[in-house]
Design a protein around this motif. Structure first.
Motif, mmCIF file in Angstrom:
data_model
loop_
_atom_site.group_PDB
_atom_site.id
_atom_site.type_symbol
_atom_site.label_atom_id
_atom_site.label_comp_id
_atom_site.label_asym_id
_atom_site.label_seq_id
_atom_site.Cartn_x
_atom_site.Cartn_y
_atom_site.Cartn_z
ATOM 1 N N GLY A 1 -13.761 3.100 -1.770
ATOM 2 C CA GLY A 1 -12.958 2.169 -0.986
ATOM 3 C C GLY A 1 -13.346 2.258 0.474
ATOM 4 O O GLY A 1 -14.089 3.160 0.879
ATOM 5 N N VAL B 1 -8.000 3.309 3.519
ATOM 6 C CA VAL B 1 -7.232 2.797 2.377
ATOM 7 C C VAL B 1 -6.446 3.910 1.684
ATOM 8 O O VAL B 1 -5.708 3.660 0.734
ATOM 9 N N GLN C 1 -7.762 -0.165 -2.187
ATOM 10 C CA GLN C 1 -7.790 -1.156 -1.106
ATOM 11 C C GLN C 1 -6.416 -1.276 -0.454
ATOM 12 O O GLN C 1 -5.397 -0.905 -1.046
ATOM 13 N N ASP D 1 -4.317 -3.525 3.220
ATOM 14 C CA ASP D 1 -4.567 -4.521 4.270
ATOM 15 C C ASP D 1 -4.878 -3.837 5.613
ATOM 16 O O ASP D 1 -4.637 -2.645 5.797
ATOM 17 N N ARG E 1 -4.179 0.049 7.225
ATOM 18 C CA ARG E 1 -5.357 0.914 7.385
ATOM 19 C C ARG E 1 -5.512 1.385 8.823
ATOM 20 O O ARG E 1 -5.813 2.550 9.082
ATOM 21 N N ASP F 1 -16.445 -2.357 7.917
ATOM 22 C CA ASP F 1 -16.343 -2.945 6.569
ATOM 23 C C ASP F 1 -17.469 -3.931 6.333
ATOM 24 O O ASP F 1 -18.094 -3.955 5.288
ATOM 25 N N SER G 1 -20.275 -3.221 3.611
ATOM 26 C CA SER G 1 -20.306 -4.012 2.376
ATOM 27 C C SER G 1 -21.439 -5.030 2.329
ATOM 28 O O SER G 1 -21.665 -5.630 1.282
ATOM 29 N N ILE H 1 -8.575 -0.954 -9.953
ATOM 30 C CA ILE H 1 -8.264 -1.241 -8.549
ATOM 31 C C ILE H 1 -6.834 -0.803 -8.244
ATOM 32 O O ILE H 1 -5.907 -1.127 -8.983
ATOM 33 N N ASP I 1 -4.125 -1.040 -5.169
ATOM 34 C CA ASP I 1 -3.814 -1.550 -3.831
ATOM 35 C C ASP I 1 -2.735 -0.661 -3.229
ATOM 36 O O ASP I 1 -1.642 -0.536 -3.773
#
Ligand code: DC
Length: 222
Positions: free
Chosen positions: A7, A11, A144, A146, A150, A178, A182, A197, A199
Motif C-alpha cells: 500500500g 495507509v 488503502q 484517503d 494518511r 504516490d 505507482s 483490499i 480500506d
C-alpha cells in the motif's frame, strides 16, 4: 510463511503489519526501511543518482545490516550505526522515491528480502511485496485510505522524530510520491493479484487488524 502487506504511504501498513506479526508470533519486516537506508547512504556519500557507475559502486560498498533480534522490532544498521530513526527524516523521505526506482537498487533489495524470508515466518510490508517479491504468498493484503487520513498519520510520524511539518505540505508530498511510486517502470505500486483490499479510512486500528486476522483464519480453514 509470508504474509504480504502492500500500500501507499500513510495507509496504516506499518502499524498493522507490526501488530499482525505480534499476534501471530511472526517477524515484522519493513522493506521500505531498506530503500530508506540506501537513500540515507547515497545522500551521505553524495552519490550522483544519475550516474549508473556511482550507484553501482556505492551499492557494492554499502554495509547494511538488518537485525530482527530486538523484541520483534526490525532495526537497520549502516556499518555499526543504528539508523532506524535517522532514515525517517524529511531529507530521506523526499529522495527515497527516486532511489527506489533504480533497477540495481531494487535487484539488490529484493534478493535480500527473499533470502530472509526463506528462514521463518514474516509479515512483510512494502509496495511490491505481493506483486514481485513474493507473488505466491498465501496471504496478500493491499491497504488503502484517503489523503486526509494518511496526511494526519504521517504528521504524527514526523512529530515522533521532532520534525515540525505542515499538513498541507505532507499531503502534497504524499500525492507526489504516490504518483511517482505507482507510475514508475519497475515494480510500480499496484494491487497484487488475489490480494484482499482493506480500506482503513474509517477503520479503527483494532478493526483493521481484526479484519485481516479473520480473513487469514477463514482462508486457513479452507
Ligand atoms: O513505506 P516507506 O514510506 O517507508 O517507503 C519508502 C519508499 O520506499 C517509498 O517511497 C517507496 C519505496 N518502497 C518500494 O519501492 N518498494 C518497497 N517494497 C518498499 C518501499
Amino acid at each position: 510463511m509470508v504474509i504480504t502487506i502492500d500500500g501507499a504511504a500513510g495507509v496504516g501498513k506499518s502499524s498493522t503489519a507490526k501488530e499482525l506479526a505480534k499476534r501471530l508470533g511472526y517477524q515484522y519486516f519493513d522493506t521500505g526501511a531498506m530503500y530508506r537506508a540506501v537513500t540515507f547512504y547515497f545522500l551521505a556519500e553524495n552519490v550522483d543518482l544519475e550516474s549508473n557507475n556511482q550507484v553501482t559502486k556505492s551499492l557494492d560498498s554499502i554495509k547494511l545490516h538488518i537485525d530482527f533480534s530486538f523484541d520483534k522490532e526490525m532495526r537497520i544498521f549502516l556499518d555499526d550505526e543504528d539508523i532506524s530513526l535517522k532514515i525517517r527524516s524529511q531529507e530521506v523521505t523526499s529522495t527515497v522515491s527516486i532511489v527506489s526506482a533504480i533497477k540495481e537498487v531494487r535487484d539488490k533489495m529484493v534478493k535480500i528480502q527473499r533470502s530472509f524470508a526463506e528462514n521463518g515466518n514474516f509479515v512483510v510490508e512494502g509496495r511490491d511485496i505481493g506483486t514481485v517479491v513474493f507473488p505466491d504468498a498465501e496471504h496478500k493484503f493491499f491497504l488503502q485510505a484517503d489523503y486526509d487520513v494518511r496526511a494526519k498519520r504521517r504528521l504524527a510520524d514526523f512529530e515522533k522524530i521532532n520534525e515540525a511539518k505542515n499538513i498541507n505540505e505532507i499531503k502534497k508530498d504524499l500525492e507526489k510520491r504516490d504518483k511517482y511510486d505507482s507510475t514508475r517502470k519497475l515494480s510500480p505500486l499496484k494491487i497484487p493479484n488475489n490480494a484482499t483490499i482493506v480500506d482503513t479510512t474509517f477503520c479503527s486500528f483494532d478493526d483493521q487488524v481484526n479484519q485481516i486476522l479473520k480473513h487469514i483464519e477463514k482462508m486457513n480453514e479452507r
